[in-house]
Design a protein around this motif. Sequence first.
Motif, PDB file in Angstrom:
ATOM      1  N   LEU A 255       0.771  -1.103  -0.256  1.00 26.21           N
ATOM      2  CA  LEU A 255       0.014  -0.257   0.106  1.00 26.21           C
ATOM      3  C   LEU A 255       1.020   1.000   0.165  1.00 26.21           C
ATOM      4  O   LEU A 255       0.533   1.802  -0.564  1.00 26.21           O
ATOM      5  CB  LEU A 255      -0.837  -0.186   1.336  1.00 26.21           C
ATOM      6  CG  LEU A 255      -1.615  -0.454   1.053  1.00 26.21           C
ATOM      7  CD1 LEU A 255      -3.186  -1.341   2.280  1.00 26.21           C
ATOM      8  CD2 LEU A 255      -3.116  -0.270   0.067  1.00 26.21           C
ATOM      9  N   ALA A 256       1.647   1.479   0.828  1.00 24.09           N
ATOM     10  CA  ALA A 256       2.724   2.661   1.046  1.00 24.09           C
ATOM     11  C   ALA A 256       3.286   2.518  -0.397  1.00 24.09           C
ATOM     12  O   ALA A 256       4.013   3.227  -0.932  1.00 24.09           O
ATOM     13  CB  ALA A 256       4.143   2.166   1.833  1.00 24.09           C
ATOM     14  N   TRP A 257       4.492   1.510  -1.339  1.00 18.81           N
ATOM     15  CA  TRP A 257       4.341   1.966  -2.583  1.00 18.81           C
ATOM     16  C   TRP A 257       3.524   2.063  -3.341  1.00 18.81           C
ATOM     17  O   TRP A 257       3.651   2.852  -3.845  1.00 18.81           O
ATOM     18  CB  TRP A 257       4.466   0.414  -3.174  1.00 18.81           C
ATOM     19  CG  TRP A 257       5.259   0.298  -4.508  1.00 18.81           C
ATOM     20  CD1 TRP A 257       6.936   0.507  -4.473  1.00 18.81           C
ATOM     21  CD2 TRP A 257       5.697  -0.597  -5.363  1.00 18.81           C
ATOM     22  NE1 TRP A 257       7.103   0.723  -5.588  1.00 18.81           N
ATOM     23  CE2 TRP A 257       6.355   0.169  -6.303  1.00 18.81           C
ATOM     24  CE3 TRP A 257       3.724  -0.635  -6.106  1.00 18.81           C
ATOM     25  CZ2 TRP A 257       5.588   0.332  -8.226  1.00 18.81           C
ATOM     26  CZ3 TRP A 257       3.700  -1.022  -7.614  1.00 18.81           C
ATOM     27  CH2 TRP A 257       5.071  -0.476  -7.910  1.00 18.81           C
ATOM     28  N   LEU A 258       1.735   1.650  -3.576  1.00 23.21           N
ATOM     29  CA  LEU A 258       1.239   1.774  -4.687  1.00 23.21           C
ATOM     30  C   LEU A 258       1.094   3.410  -3.973  1.00 23.21           C
ATOM     31  O   LEU A 258       0.985   4.654  -5.165  1.00 23.21           O
ATOM     32  CB  LEU A 258      -0.152   1.004  -4.398  1.00 23.21           C
ATOM     33  CG  LEU A 258      -0.088   0.143  -4.790  1.00 23.21           C
ATOM     34  CD1 LEU A 258      -0.856  -1.069  -4.939  1.00 23.21           C
ATOM     35  CD2 LEU A 258       0.340  -0.153  -6.737  1.00 23.21           C
ATOM     36  N   ALA A 259       0.908   3.964  -2.762  1.00 21.01           N
ATOM     37  CA  ALA A 259       1.035   5.341  -2.319  1.00 21.01           C
ATOM     38  C   ALA A 259       1.772   6.291  -3.096  1.00 21.01           C
ATOM     39  O   ALA A 259       1.823   7.826  -3.719  1.00 21.01           O
ATOM     40  CB  ALA A 259       0.355   6.057  -1.391  1.00 21.01           C
ATOM     41  N   VAL A 260       3.303   5.980  -3.108  1.00 23.87           N
ATOM     42  CA  VAL A 260       4.062   7.032  -3.501  1.00 23.87           C
ATOM     43  C   VAL A 260       4.385   6.646  -5.011  1.00 23.87           C
ATOM     44  O   VAL A 260       3.859   7.419  -5.191  1.00 23.87           O
ATOM     45  CB  VAL A 260       5.880   6.497  -3.293  1.00 23.87           C
ATOM     46  CG1 VAL A 260       6.458   6.670  -3.850  1.00 23.87           C
ATOM     47  CG2 VAL A 260       5.989   6.282  -1.333  1.00 23.87           C
ATOM     48  N   ARG A 261       4.116   5.320  -5.543  1.00 22.39           N
ATOM     49  CA  ARG A 261       4.031   5.754  -7.374  1.00 22.39           C
ATOM     50  C   ARG A 261       2.686   6.707  -7.649  1.00 22.39           C
ATOM     51  O   ARG A 261       2.714   6.924  -8.302  1.00 22.39           O
ATOM     52  CB  ARG A 261       3.686   4.246  -7.467  1.00 22.39           C
ATOM     53  CG  ARG A 261       5.014   3.494  -7.501  1.00 22.39           C
ATOM     54  CD  ARG A 261       6.076   4.095  -8.169  1.00 22.39           C
ATOM     55  NE  ARG A 261       5.570   4.033  -9.369  1.00 22.39           N
ATOM     56  CZ  ARG A 261       6.961   4.146 -10.624  1.00 22.39           C
ATOM     57  NH1 ARG A 261       7.322   4.709  -9.526  1.00 22.39           N
ATOM     58  NH2 ARG A 261       6.598   4.307 -11.589  1.00 22.39           N
ATOM     59  N   ASN A 262       1.225   7.191  -6.963  1.00 25.26           N
ATOM     60  CA  ASN A 262       0.774   7.670  -6.787  1.00 25.26           C
ATOM     61  C   ASN A 262       1.068   8.963  -7.254  1.00 25.26           C
ATOM     62  O   ASN A 262       0.485   9.779  -7.611  1.00 25.26           O
ATOM     63  CB  ASN A 262      -0.312   7.698  -6.438  1.00 25.26           C
ATOM     64  CG  ASN A 262      -2.513   7.785  -7.022  1.00 25.26           C
ATOM     65  OD1 ASN A 262      -2.541   7.968  -7.905  1.00 25.26           O
ATOM     66  ND2 ASN A 262      -2.928   7.661  -5.895  1.00 25.26           N
ATOM     67  N   GLN A 263       1.210   8.785  -5.918  1.00 25.71           N
ATOM     68  CA  GLN A 263       2.441  10.511  -5.603  1.00 25.71           C
ATOM     69  C   GLN A 263       3.117  10.985  -7.055  1.00 25.71           C
ATOM     70  O   GLN A 263       2.855  12.571  -7.173  1.00 25.71           O
ATOM     71  CB  GLN A 263       2.614  10.478  -4.345  1.00 25.71           C
ATOM     72  CG  GLN A 263       2.236  11.006  -3.644  1.00 25.71           C
ATOM     73  CD  GLN A 263       2.644  10.918  -1.808  1.00 25.71           C
ATOM     74  OE1 GLN A 263       3.834  10.860  -2.300  1.00 25.71           O
ATOM     75  NE2 GLN A 263       1.186  10.923  -1.263  1.00 25.71           N
ATOM     76  N   MET A 264       3.723  10.309  -6.799  1.00 29.85           N
ATOM     77  CA  MET A 264       4.871  10.583  -8.984  1.00 29.85           C
ATOM     78  C   MET A 264       3.956  10.732  -9.962  1.00 29.85           C
ATOM     79  O   MET A 264       4.724  10.719 -10.733  1.00 29.85           O
ATOM     80  CB  MET A 264       6.149   9.081  -8.474  1.00 29.85           C
ATOM     81  CG  MET A 264       7.295   9.620  -7.251  1.00 29.85           C
ATOM     82  SD  MET A 264       7.601   7.611  -6.726  1.00 29.85           S
ATOM     83  CE  MET A 264       8.562   8.095  -8.964  1.00 29.85           C
ATOM     84  N   LEU A 265       2.714  10.009 -10.147  1.00 31.48           N
ATOM     85  CA  LEU A 265       2.114  10.343 -10.976  1.00 31.48           C
ATOM     86  C   LEU A 265       2.117  11.486 -11.835  1.00 31.48           C
ATOM     87  O   LEU A 265       2.227  11.835 -12.898  1.00 31.48           O
ATOM     88  CB  LEU A 265       0.849   9.352 -10.923  1.00 31.48           C
ATOM     89  CG  LEU A 265       0.325   8.935 -12.366  1.00 31.48           C
ATOM     90  CD1 LEU A 265       1.099   8.443 -13.564  1.00 31.48           C
ATOM     91  CD2 LEU A 265      -1.153   8.414 -12.342  1.00 31.48           C
ATOM     92  N   THR A 266       1.934  12.183 -10.829  1.00 34.72           N
ATOM     93  CA  THR A 266       1.674  13.555 -11.673  1.00 34.72           C
ATOM     94  C   THR A 266       2.266  14.495 -11.956  1.00 34.72           C
ATOM     95  O   THR A 266       2.742  14.975 -13.200  1.00 34.72           O
ATOM     96  CB  THR A 266       1.039  14.234 -10.512  1.00 34.72           C
ATOM     97  OG1 THR A 266      -0.229  13.883 -10.230  1.00 34.72           O
ATOM     98  CG2 THR A 266       0.682  15.947 -11.232  1.00 34.72           C
ATOM     99  N   ARG A 267       3.947  14.638 -11.120  1.00 30.21           N
ATOM    100  CA  ARG A 267       5.348  14.474 -12.018  1.00 30.21           C
ATOM    101  C   ARG A 267       5.583  13.941 -12.949  1.00 30.21           C
ATOM    102  O   ARG A 267       6.251  15.228 -13.953  1.00 30.21           O
ATOM    103  CB  ARG A 267       6.059  14.534 -10.579  1.00 30.21           C
ATOM    104  CG  ARG A 267       7.327  15.456 -10.971  1.00 30.21           C
ATOM    105  CD  ARG A 267       8.654  15.026 -10.081  1.00 30.21           C
ATOM    106  NE  ARG A 267       8.683  13.417  -9.865  1.00 30.21           N
ATOM    107  CZ  ARG A 267       9.336  12.635  -9.246  1.00 30.21           C
ATOM    108  NH1 ARG A 267       9.693  12.685  -8.246  1.00 30.21           N
ATOM    109  NH2 ARG A 267       9.842  11.444  -9.530  1.00 30.21           N
ATOM    110  N   ASP A 268       5.758  12.392 -13.368  1.00 33.26           N
ATOM    111  CA  ASP A 268       5.575  11.701 -14.316  1.00 33.26           C
ATOM    112  C   ASP A 268       5.368  12.533 -15.600  1.00 33.26           C
ATOM    113  O   ASP A 268       5.945  12.478 -16.859  1.00 33.26           O
ATOM    114  CB  ASP A 268       5.636  10.742 -13.765  1.00 33.26           C
ATOM    115  CG  ASP A 268       6.477   9.520 -12.946  1.00 33.26           C
ATOM    116  OD1 ASP A 268       7.580  10.469 -12.924  1.00 33.26           O
ATOM    117  OD2 ASP A 268       6.853   9.190 -12.665  1.00 33.26           O
TER     118      ASP A 268
END
Length: 98
Positions: free
Chosen positions: A54-67
């Motif tokens: 869950l933590a990994w998915l949350a981090v990836r979700n936050q990075m999505l906008t920047r990417d």
Amino acid sequence: RIFKLLWDVYRKIPCVHLIGNVVFFPNEFILIRLPNVQQLLDRKSQLAVQQQNLAWLAVRNQMLTRDVQAYNTAVSAWMVRMESNMERGTTLMEDLSA
């Protein structure tokens, strides 16, 4: 011992992207396909894996906008370069290789 090594893979590779929005979680696969394994694992270990996922998915979700913003900038710059090359009267092959 080999099982413990397989189980600890989630720390390095929490999930594998297969295609589209389909992801594969190795630890979930192990639990589903080898039901007797749950007896070997304590509840704390299973919860740690779930929280890590869950933590990994949350981090990836936050990075999505920047990417997405970075890719948008790169594509926009490429489009500007392509348009400026086309205005010079170059050939199509030269435009595509730029």
